[in-house]
Design a protein around this motif. Sequence first.
Motif, short mmCIF file in Angstrom:
data_model
loop_
_atom_site.label_atom_id
_atom_site.label_comp_id
_atom_site.label_asym_id
_atom_site.label_seq_id
_atom_site.Cartn_x
_atom_site.Cartn_y
_atom_site.Cartn_z
N TYR A 111 5.41 21.61 32.40
CA TYR A 111 4.85 20.99 31.32
C TYR A 111 5.60 20.72 30.08
CZ TYR A 111 1.79 21.09 26.77
OH TYR A 111 1.25 20.71 25.80
N LEU A 112 6.55 21.21 29.76
CA LEU A 112 7.50 20.74 28.72
C LEU A 112 8.13 19.50 29.37
CD1 LEU A 112 9.30 23.93 27.79
CD2 LEU A 112 7.50 22.58 26.46
N VAL A 113 8.77 19.33 30.83
CA VAL A 113 9.16 18.17 31.17
C VAL A 113 8.31 17.09 30.80
CG1 VAL A 113 10.26 17.02 33.16
CG2 VAL A 113 10.78 19.49 32.69
N MET A 114 7.14 17.19 31.51
CA MET A 114 5.84 16.14 31.47
C MET A 114 5.82 15.76 30.17
SD MET A 114 4.78 14.26 33.46
CE MET A 114 5.00 15.30 34.98
N GLN A 115 5.81 16.67 29.14
CA GLN A 115 5.71 16.36 27.83
C GLN A 115 6.63 15.40 27.15
OE1 GLN A 115 1.91 16.83 27.41
NE2 GLN A 115 2.86 17.06 25.39
N GLN A 116 7.82 15.79 27.63
CA GLN A 116 9.15 14.87 27.54
C GLN A 116 8.65 13.59 27.65
OE1 GLN A 116 12.83 16.54 28.35
NE2 GLN A 116 14.01 14.76 27.73
N ILE A 117 8.40 13.49 29.14
CA ILE A 117 8.22 12.00 29.65
C ILE A 117 7.12 11.21 28.78
CG2 ILE A 117 7.14 10.90 31.78
CD1 ILE A 117 8.49 13.06 33.35
N GLN A 127 -4.73 13.11 27.63
CA GLN A 127 -5.40 13.89 28.89
C GLN A 127 -5.25 13.44 30.28
OE1 GLN A 127 -6.77 11.66 26.35
NE2 GLN A 127 -8.53 10.35 27.15
N ASN A 128 -4.14 12.40 30.30
CA ASN A 128 -3.91 12.02 31.73
C ASN A 128 -3.16 13.48 32.42
OD1 ASN A 128 -4.90 9.59 31.72
ND2 ASN A 128 -3.00 8.47 31.41
N SER A 129 -3.35 13.40 33.90
CA SER A 129 -2.91 14.43 34.50
C SER A 129 -1.55 14.19 34.70
CB SER A 129 -3.46 14.59 35.93
OG SER A 129 -3.30 13.25 36.92
N TYR A 130 -0.68 15.04 35.17
CA TYR A 130 0.67 14.75 35.48
C TYR A 130 1.06 13.63 36.43
CZ TYR A 130 1.56 19.41 33.53
OH TYR A 130 1.64 20.61 32.69
N GLY A 131 0.22 13.54 37.62
CA GLY A 131 0.23 12.42 38.45
C GLY A 131 0.04 11.16 37.63
N GLN A 132 -1.16 11.09 36.98
CA GLN A 132 -1.48 9.70 36.38
C GLN A 132 -0.43 9.53 35.44
OE1 GLN A 132 -5.31 11.28 34.89
NE2 GLN A 132 -6.26 9.46 35.61
N THR A 133 0.25 10.21 34.73
CA THR A 133 1.39 10.05 33.85
C THR A 133 2.53 9.46 34.65
OG1 THR A 133 0.78 11.72 32.30
CG2 THR A 133 3.36 10.78 32.08
N LEU A 134 2.74 9.87 35.92
CA LEU A 134 3.86 9.33 36.64
C LEU A 134 3.61 7.90 37.14
CD1 LEU A 134 4.92 12.69 38.42
CD2 LEU A 134 6.20 11.48 36.95
N ILE A 135 2.33 7.65 37.86
CA ILE A 135 2.09 6.52 38.31
C ILE A 135 2.02 5.23 37.31
CG2 ILE A 135 -0.55 6.47 38.00
CD1 ILE A 135 -0.31 5.81 41.07
N TRP A 136 1.78 5.83 35.77
CA TRP A 136 1.88 4.73 34.93
C TRP A 136 3.21 4.44 34.60
CZ3 TRP A 136 -0.26 1.04 32.55
CH2 TRP A 136 0.09 0.46 31.44
N LEU A 263 -5.35 19.14 39.93
CA LEU A 263 -4.79 18.23 38.55
C LEU A 263 -3.63 18.88 38.30
CD1 LEU A 263 -7.95 16.82 37.01
CD2 LEU A 263 -6.38 15.78 38.62
N ASN A 264 -2.38 18.33 37.75
CA ASN A 264 -1.31 18.82 37.23
C ASN A 264 -0.58 19.91 38.07
OD1 ASN A 264 -2.06 17.79 34.92
ND2 ASN A 264 -3.23 19.14 34.00
N THR A 265 -0.65 19.62 39.57
CA THR A 265 0.01 20.57 40.31
C THR A 265 0.92 19.54 41.23
OG1 THR A 265 -1.97 20.10 42.25
CG2 THR A 265 -2.11 21.92 40.83
N LEU A 266 1.68 20.25 42.00
CA LEU A 266 2.78 19.49 42.68
C LEU A 266 2.14 18.51 43.79
CD1 LEU A 266 5.63 18.77 43.39
CD2 LEU A 266 5.81 20.84 45.02
N ASP A 267 1.00 19.11 44.23
CA ASP A 267 0.33 18.21 45.37
C ASP A 267 -0.28 16.88 44.86
OD1 ASP A 267 0.84 20.17 47.21
OD2 ASP A 267 -0.92 20.98 47.37
N GLU A 268 -0.88 17.19 43.57
CA GLU A 268 -1.32 16.10 42.86
C GLU A 268 -0.32 15.07 42.64
OE1 GLU A 268 -2.88 13.99 38.94
OE2 GLU A 268 -1.45 15.67 39.07
N SER A 269 0.68 15.39 41.78
CA SER A 269 1.89 14.59 41.38
C SER A 269 2.40 13.85 42.54
CB SER A 269 2.76 15.35 40.71
OG SER A 269 2.29 16.01 39.71
N SER A 270 2.61 14.47 43.76
CA SER A 270 3.15 13.80 45.03
C SER A 270 2.32 12.93 45.50
CB SER A 270 3.66 14.95 46.02
OG SER A 270 4.62 15.92 45.62
#
Length: 297
Positions: A111-117, A127-136, A263-270
């Motif tokens: 969570y902390l790393v994703m907040q930093q990103i 409110q975007n999930s981790y995966g949505q943040t990465l794809i943006w 949502l916000n899991t490794l599977d979703e992000s991958s």
Amino acid sequence: MTLISMLLALIIERLAVRSDAWQAHRYVRAYLTFSLKTPLAGLARHQLGQYLWLLLPGAIVAVLLGLIDNRLLSLIINTLVLLVGIGCWHYRQLYKQYLNAQERGDGEAAYLVMQQIRTESGSSIEQNSYGQTLIWLNFRYYAATVFWFLVLGVFGVITYALVRQLQEPRTLVDDSGAPDSEQTATAYSELQTDNEGPDAVYYLTFWAQWFPTRLFGLGFALVGYFSRASNALLAYFMDFTTDNEQVLTEVALAAEPQEEEQLNTLDESSAMVQLGKRNMLFFLALAAILTLSGWLY
């Protein structure tokens, strides 16, 4: 030439680019500091002049390349400029930290790393999930940059990278303690216009991302769940007010549907990262076809 430069830049960026010299924010900081010490400061502070100030670096490089008119040199410069434009080693390192945290089951660290990103990249939708943040993030650094390289060459890359970086807090304030960080933030604040409301950086970034967002959203539909993604895309297709990040991330989630508990899991992000990679490969193949058919040089 365009396709060769693009492929070379993407390959080199993956395999060899590590230092700060290949990140666009370094050159944006230098441009801010240089502008403050020259007549460009007056141009940057003017409501309309700020647009010219943002377009100037890319225009100068494009004109010089046109005057030189050397294919080999143009290939080298195009590749180097694109390499800097897509360079995001810092975020790739944060992504690796996020993956390591998820793999060892450390949800708080992830969570902390994703907040930093989100904070450093200037993400506007919490409110975007981790995966949505990465794809943006993938879209901002790879898809949109490559799009403008294909359309406008080095002028497009330099201009887009400049406005993109000026919207990222990390460009102006570096938590690493670099001595020029405070100077950069001060320089940019002194180059701002006195007018309230959105500035030229906001408008240029919005419109520079508006069409690529819809185009790559269409790509998500073609390489993902077509019916859901196309419906989501059509809802925003002629929308000129909604944030581009919201449009792209909603279409991406529709193209790669996830259960609420995923949502916000490794599977979703991958899954989201793989969707972005499939989309880029699709458009690279399309660019190759356009090159072979003579539509791109």
